[in-house]
Design a protein around this motif. Structure first.
Motif, PDB file in Angstrom:
ATOM      1  N   ILE A  91       0.834  -1.203   0.000  1.00  0.00           N
ATOM      2  CA  ILE A  91       0.000   0.000   0.000  1.00  0.00           C
ATOM      3  C   ILE A  91       0.868   1.252   0.000  1.00  0.00           C
ATOM      4  O   ILE A  91       0.623   2.210  -0.750  1.00  0.00           O
ATOM      5  CB  ILE A  91      -0.952   0.001   1.212  1.00  0.00           C
ATOM      6  CG1 ILE A  91      -2.024  -1.069   1.046  1.00  0.00           C
ATOM      7  CG2 ILE A  91      -1.592   1.364   1.406  1.00  0.00           C
ATOM      8  CD1 ILE A  91      -2.972  -1.187   2.215  1.00  0.00           C
ATOM      9  N   LEU A  92       1.903   1.248   0.838  1.00  0.00           N
ATOM     10  CA  LEU A  92       2.793   2.401   0.913  1.00  0.00           C
ATOM     11  C   LEU A  92       3.490   2.668  -0.421  1.00  0.00           C
ATOM     12  O   LEU A  92       3.535   3.808  -0.899  1.00  0.00           O
ATOM     13  CB  LEU A  92       3.841   2.182   2.008  1.00  0.00           C
ATOM     14  CG  LEU A  92       4.956   3.221   2.086  1.00  0.00           C
ATOM     15  CD1 LEU A  92       4.409   4.585   2.487  1.00  0.00           C
ATOM     16  CD2 LEU A  92       6.046   2.768   3.046  1.00  0.00           C
ATOM     17  N   LEU A  93       4.020   1.628  -1.037  1.00  0.00           N
ATOM     18  CA  LEU A  93       4.755   1.801  -2.290  1.00  0.00           C
ATOM     19  C   LEU A  93       3.851   2.281  -3.417  1.00  0.00           C
ATOM     20  O   LEU A  93       4.281   3.063  -4.272  1.00  0.00           O
ATOM     21  CB  LEU A  93       5.450   0.492  -2.675  1.00  0.00           C
ATOM     22  CG  LEU A  93       6.551   0.021  -1.720  1.00  0.00           C
ATOM     23  CD1 LEU A  93       7.133  -1.302  -2.195  1.00  0.00           C
ATOM     24  CD2 LEU A  93       7.641   1.074  -1.573  1.00  0.00           C
ATOM     25  N   ASP A  94       2.614   1.817  -3.422  1.00  0.00           N
ATOM     26  CA  ASP A  94       1.673   2.287  -4.449  1.00  0.00           C
ATOM     27  C   ASP A  94       1.407   3.787  -4.289  1.00  0.00           C
ATOM     28  O   ASP A  94       1.335   4.521  -5.281  1.00  0.00           O
ATOM     29  CB  ASP A  94       0.363   1.504  -4.361  1.00  0.00           C
ATOM     30  CG  ASP A  94       0.503   0.082  -4.872  1.00  0.00           C
ATOM     31  OD1 ASP A  94       1.466  -0.184  -5.621  1.00  0.00           O
ATOM     32  OD2 ASP A  94      -0.333  -0.768  -4.510  1.00  0.00           O
ATOM     33  N   LYS A  95       1.279   4.236  -3.042  1.00  0.00           N
ATOM     34  CA  LYS A  95       1.051   5.667  -2.793  1.00  0.00           C
ATOM     35  C   LYS A  95       2.267   6.490  -3.200  1.00  0.00           C
ATOM     36  O   LYS A  95       2.142   7.530  -3.842  1.00  0.00           O
ATOM     37  CB  LYS A  95       0.747   5.890  -1.307  1.00  0.00           C
ATOM     38  CG  LYS A  95      -0.583   5.336  -0.845  1.00  0.00           C
ATOM     39  CD  LYS A  95      -0.767   5.562   0.651  1.00  0.00           C
ATOM     40  CE  LYS A  95      -2.092   5.006   1.146  1.00  0.00           C
ATOM     41  NZ  LYS A  95      -2.270   5.208   2.602  1.00  0.00           N
ATOM     42  N   VAL A  96       3.446   6.002  -2.826  1.00  0.00           N
ATOM     43  CA  VAL A  96       4.672   6.738  -3.137  1.00  0.00           C
ATOM     44  C   VAL A  96       4.917   6.776  -4.640  1.00  0.00           C
ATOM     45  O   VAL A  96       5.311   7.805  -5.201  1.00  0.00           O
ATOM     46  CB  VAL A  96       5.874   6.109  -2.397  1.00  0.00           C
ATOM     47  CG1 VAL A  96       7.188   6.725  -2.867  1.00  0.00           C
ATOM     48  CG2 VAL A  96       5.720   6.293  -0.887  1.00  0.00           C
ATOM     49  N   ALA A  97       4.688   5.654  -5.314  1.00  0.00           N
ATOM     50  CA  ALA A  97       4.914   5.600  -6.761  1.00  0.00           C
ATOM     51  C   ALA A  97       4.004   6.565  -7.499  1.00  0.00           C
ATOM     52  O   ALA A  97       4.409   7.197  -8.485  1.00  0.00           O
ATOM     53  CB  ALA A  97       4.689   4.175  -7.264  1.00  0.00           C
ATOM     54  N   SER A  98       2.782   6.709  -7.024  1.00  0.00           N
ATOM     55  CA  SER A  98       1.840   7.620  -7.671  1.00  0.00           C
ATOM     56  C   SER A  98       2.148   9.083  -7.361  1.00  0.00           C
ATOM     57  O   SER A  98       2.045   9.947  -8.236  1.00  0.00           O
ATOM     58  CB  SER A  98       0.414   7.285  -7.206  1.00  0.00           C
ATOM     59  OG  SER A  98      -0.514   8.192  -7.724  1.00  0.00           O
TER      60      SER A  98
END
Length: 200
Positions: free
Chosen positions: A63-70
């Motif tokens: 979840i964290l990586l998806d937010k950061v990537a976006s």
């Protein structure tokens, strides 16, 4: 560099990153030791290249990586040390080097532009591994399962029995004795075919 400060509302301390959307030119962001959890959301920060989230309450890596990537597509430096989402021995003794390496592959799969992760530089080998198998490297710990215990088990360590519980009382058992009619002479033994009489 933008140091993060939590917002106070009365007696309640709220932890969020609201207000960062006004810093579109932000390049470095340090959010260490802020008790940030998985509910945290990032505004769009197109110029952000350095982000540190050390020692927070982050547990869900994907979840964290998806937010950061976006939110930060130009990110090159990321540090998540001290979070449960970063499975190294500093967080738990149950983690080992293999857990941490798989974590690095998975992070690089989600954030392919990273040049530096946690405390070490991203290597060419890691990047190649992340491209080929990174999506399968998410570290997942098995969930704890309750062990079924029969209510009439006399021993607390006995978790199962191969016999039905009502078949017999384990304290009242009977021994069985019998006589074997077969006598073994060794004439048909496979091993005796290779032993000659002079060798006996």
């Amino acid at each position: 560099m933008f140091p993060f400060n939590p917002h106070c509302s009365g007696d309640v301390m709220t932890r969020s990153v609201d207000g960062l959307d006004g810093f579109q030119a932000l390049e470095e962001l340090i959010l260490d030791n802020n008790n940030l959890g998985n509910h945290m959301s990032f505004p769009s920060l197109p110029n952000l290249h350095t982000l540190t989230l050390n020692k927070n309450d982050l547990t869900d890596l994907e979840i964290l990586l998806d937010k950061v990537a976006s939110a930060a597509p130009a990110l090159e430096y990321l540090s998540l040390l001290g979070n449960q989402a970063c499975p190294n021995e500093l967080v738990s003794t149950e983690n080992d080097e293999n857990d941490y390496q798989r974590y690095r592959y998975f992070v690089l799969h989600k954030l392919p532009n990273l040049k530096f992760l946690d405390a070490s530089k991203v290597t060419k080998k890691e990047r190649e591994e992340a491209i080929s198998r990174g999506q399968f490297m998410r570290v997942v710990k098995p969930k704890e399962t309750k062990v079924f215990r029969s209510p009439d088990c006399s021993s607390p360590d006995l978790s199962y029995t191969p016999l039905p519980s009502a078949s017999r009382d384990p304290n009242h058992h009977k021994g069985v004795a019998g006589k074997c009619r077969y006598v073994y002479y060794g004439k048909h033994s496979e091993g005796n075919r290779f032993i000659r009489d002079e060798q006996l």
